[in-house]
Design an enzyme around this catalytic site. Sequence first.
Site, mmCIF file in Angstrom:
data_model
loop_
_atom_site.group_PDB
_atom_site.id
_atom_site.type_symbol
_atom_site.label_atom_id
_atom_site.label_comp_id
_atom_site.label_asym_id
_atom_site.label_seq_id
_atom_site.Cartn_x
_atom_site.Cartn_y
_atom_site.Cartn_z
ATOM 1 C CG HIS A 13 -1.699 1.315 1.298
ATOM 2 N ND1 HIS A 13 -2.604 1.678 0.328
ATOM 3 C CD2 HIS A 13 -1.662 2.346 2.185
ATOM 4 C CE1 HIS A 13 -3.123 2.852 0.623
ATOM 5 N NE2 HIS A 13 -2.553 3.283 1.746
ATOM 6 C CG ASP A 15 -0.075 6.302 2.531
ATOM 7 O OD1 ASP A 15 -1.249 6.682 2.404
ATOM 8 O OD2 ASP A 15 0.265 5.333 3.237
ATOM 9 C CG ASP A 126 -5.406 3.465 4.075
ATOM 10 O OD1 ASP A 126 -6.052 3.242 5.114
ATOM 11 O OD2 ASP A 126 -4.324 4.075 4.084
#
Length: 333
Positions: A13, A15, A126
Amino acid sequence: MENRVLYVISHTHWDREWYQTFQNYRFRLVRMIDDLIELMERDPEYRYFHLDGQTIVLEDYLQIRPENKSRLEKLISDGRIIIGPWYVMPDEFLVSGESIVRNFKRGFEICREYGVEPMRNGYVTDIFGHNGQFPQILRGFNIKSASMFRGIADYPKDAFTWKGTDGSEVTAFKLCRDRAYSNYYFAVREPFEVCGYDGHEDEIIARVKALLDRYDEQATSPAYLMMDGVDHIDADIHLPKILDLIRKNFPDVTVKHTTFADYMSAVENYAPALGTVEGPLYSIGNKGVNNIVLKNVLSSMVHLKQANDKCETLLTGVAEPLDFAAELVSDKF
């Protein structure tokens, strides 16, 4: 229930900016994809890796490593690195519906530039809640499912039918309330990242059993979704060996290192009886450390929200209509 099938999904994941700056995260991204390319070229038993449903990370990487474009393209075209459907994973309450549509459109375009179709899943793993028209947008792109975990309160099962405001329906896969998109990672992999797996076989097997027992409570079908990844994480070079260990010790369980497409197809074929949830998904769960919903999306400050809204309004409400009108007028001369 039929014998359980574990669908192990390797992923990260990502960011692009959070508690570190964009460039700090890009430094980590470049190293991660460098290592991933090397691993997948070296070891055909490490079969698949999902790039978080986002295509923008490909641009971030290739701006630094243009020399690796052909190697990356081959792994993507071979179906081993899975990309799309998004350009960048959005928060559904921060941007307009038109922005979400354009986001999908750009993600689809980039996937096709690599010669593949995007992953057909509304991958919003998310995000702090989901708007009621998201199923309608998904169906408009021929996407029939979504993966999520926040905003659904304490819904007890791993899948349900989500009915949007306009009546559009998709199959929603609800991830673990405590471990989110990382249930396999935290149960099996994370405890041994520093010390290594060797000599811990008994503990690994005990952890897998506990994970299966936990999933038994939420399963709607024999297809169990095992998410092998977490924030900003590399591929696990030992995964094929650990999956063989699981196969050896759980002979009544089938273990597959596979893709979301394979998992979604399996659930569809099992045709489980699913409950239906209607409208926006914006309810805080009482259980689970990852089940919170940040109301008003605290991940973005108010002045940034205002600036983004102004920009969207100018583009879609003023600039594009005027551009279209100008084209109509020019066609007459």
